[in-house]
Design an enzyme around this catalytic site. Structure first.
Site, PDB file in Angstrom:
ATOM      1  N   GLU A   1      32.230 -16.726  83.677  1.00  9.70           N
ATOM      2  CA  GLU A   1      30.978 -17.779  83.633  1.00  9.70           C
ATOM      3  C   GLU A   1      30.489 -17.717  82.009  1.00  9.70           C
ATOM      4  OE1 GLU A   1      26.359 -18.594  84.530  1.00  9.70           O
ATOM      5  OE2 GLU A   1      27.558 -17.569  86.049  1.00  9.70           O
TER       6      GLU A   1
ATOM      7  N   ARG B   1      24.499 -20.843  76.226  1.00  8.90           N
ATOM      8  CA  ARG B   1      23.194 -20.509  75.701  1.00  8.90           C
ATOM      9  C   ARG B   1      23.356 -20.361  74.073  1.00  8.90           C
ATOM     10  NH1 ARG B   1      21.450 -15.688  79.699  1.00  8.90           N
ATOM     11  NH2 ARG B   1      21.582 -16.853  81.441  1.00  8.90           N
TER      12      ARG B   1
ATOM     13  N   THR C   1      24.383 -21.962  82.582  1.00  8.80           N
ATOM     14  CA  THR C   1      23.428 -22.528  81.865  1.00  8.80           C
ATOM     15  C   THR C   1      23.636 -24.073  81.533  1.00  8.80           C
ATOM     16  OG1 THR C   1      23.181 -20.360  80.865  1.00  8.80           O
ATOM     17  CG2 THR C   1      21.696 -21.769  80.254  1.00  8.80           C
TER      18      THR C   1
ATOM     19  N   LYS D   1      23.231 -20.199  93.754  1.00  8.35           N
ATOM     20  CA  LYS D   1      22.818 -19.004  92.920  1.00  8.35           C
ATOM     21  C   LYS D   1      21.180 -18.556  93.038  1.00  8.35           C
ATOM     22  CE  LYS D   1      22.296 -19.044  88.555  1.00  8.35           C
ATOM     23  NZ  LYS D   1      22.555 -18.963  86.889  1.00  8.35           N
TER      24      LYS D   1
END
Length: 224
Positions: A57, A61, A85, A145
């Site tokens: 993943e 960011r 994100t 999640k």
């Protein structure tokens, strides 16, 4: 009256749930990766793969997130590479165009969940409450999640949420470590976990890829 029904993609929600299940079955741990330097992308991915993690993943960011996804999809096609994100439908579209194979979000909004339902890619939405699960549930989501997992109640929260949501499975992320991994994975409604403990920033900065491989292998060994 305006029709507000979400248009479903050719890749149905059931199919996307199956894709997430298969991803988590193979991955067990989704390493949450934030790239600080372009030069780290390939050696970091190789170090994680050498330790047994082939699904990554890559968070958005940093400024290198989308480029890292493109690089990995081109140079390491054997890996499963997703974008994390993702905060809105514009970031989702950018991640799709970069070649992401799956999408992970830290939280959920109605607009983002609808965009994910319309996308061809499987999306794992972040939640921290029963209400957020219900919003996603109404759109067909069954895989979430839990983030930040430990702060949001950890194993206790996952056990409690299993009652009203028996079809739902979780990928807890945030505060998951080698110390509590087995407690999470012992829960029947946990399909995999997300973590960063095998990617120490100091190791990445110094290029100590061997230590990352060793830490990754040790994490995978906890499942035996």
């Amino acid at each position: 009256m305006e029709n507000t029904q979400v248009k479903q993609p050719l890749n149905s929600m059931a199919s996307k749930i199956a894709q997430i299940d298969e991803l988590c079955k193979k991955a067990k741990i989704l390493p949450v990766i934030t790239i600080a330097r372009e030069q780290d992308v390939l050696p970091l991915a190789d170090a994680l793969a050498a330790g047994g993690l082939n699904a990554l993943e890559i968070t958005l960011r940093s400024e290198f997130g989308l480029k890292a996804i493109r690089m990995l999809r081109d140079a390491r096609p054997e890996l499963s590479v997703g974008a994390g994100t993702i905060l809105d439908r514009h970031m989702l579209k950018a991640a799709e165009e970069a070649g992401s194979q799956f999408i992970v979000t830290p939280g959920s909004t109605q607009d983002l969940l609808e965009a994910g339902a319309q996308s061809e890619l499987p999306l794992l939405p972040g939640i921290s409450s029963a209400s957020e699960i219900m919003i996603g549930y109404a759109l067909g989501y069954r895989r979430f999640k839990l983030f930040p997992a430990e702060i949001s109640g950890g194993v206790g929260a996952i056990k409690a949420l299993g009652g009203p949501f028996p079809e739902v499975r979780f990928c807890p992320t945030g505060g998951v470590s080698a110390a509590n991994l087995k407690n999470y994975m012992a829960q029947p409604n946990v399909m995999c976990v997300g973590g960063t403990w095998m990617i120490d920033n100091a190791w990445v900065k110094s290029g100590d890829w061997g230590r990352i491989t060793d830490a990754t292998a040790e994490a995978i060994a906890l499942f035996d």
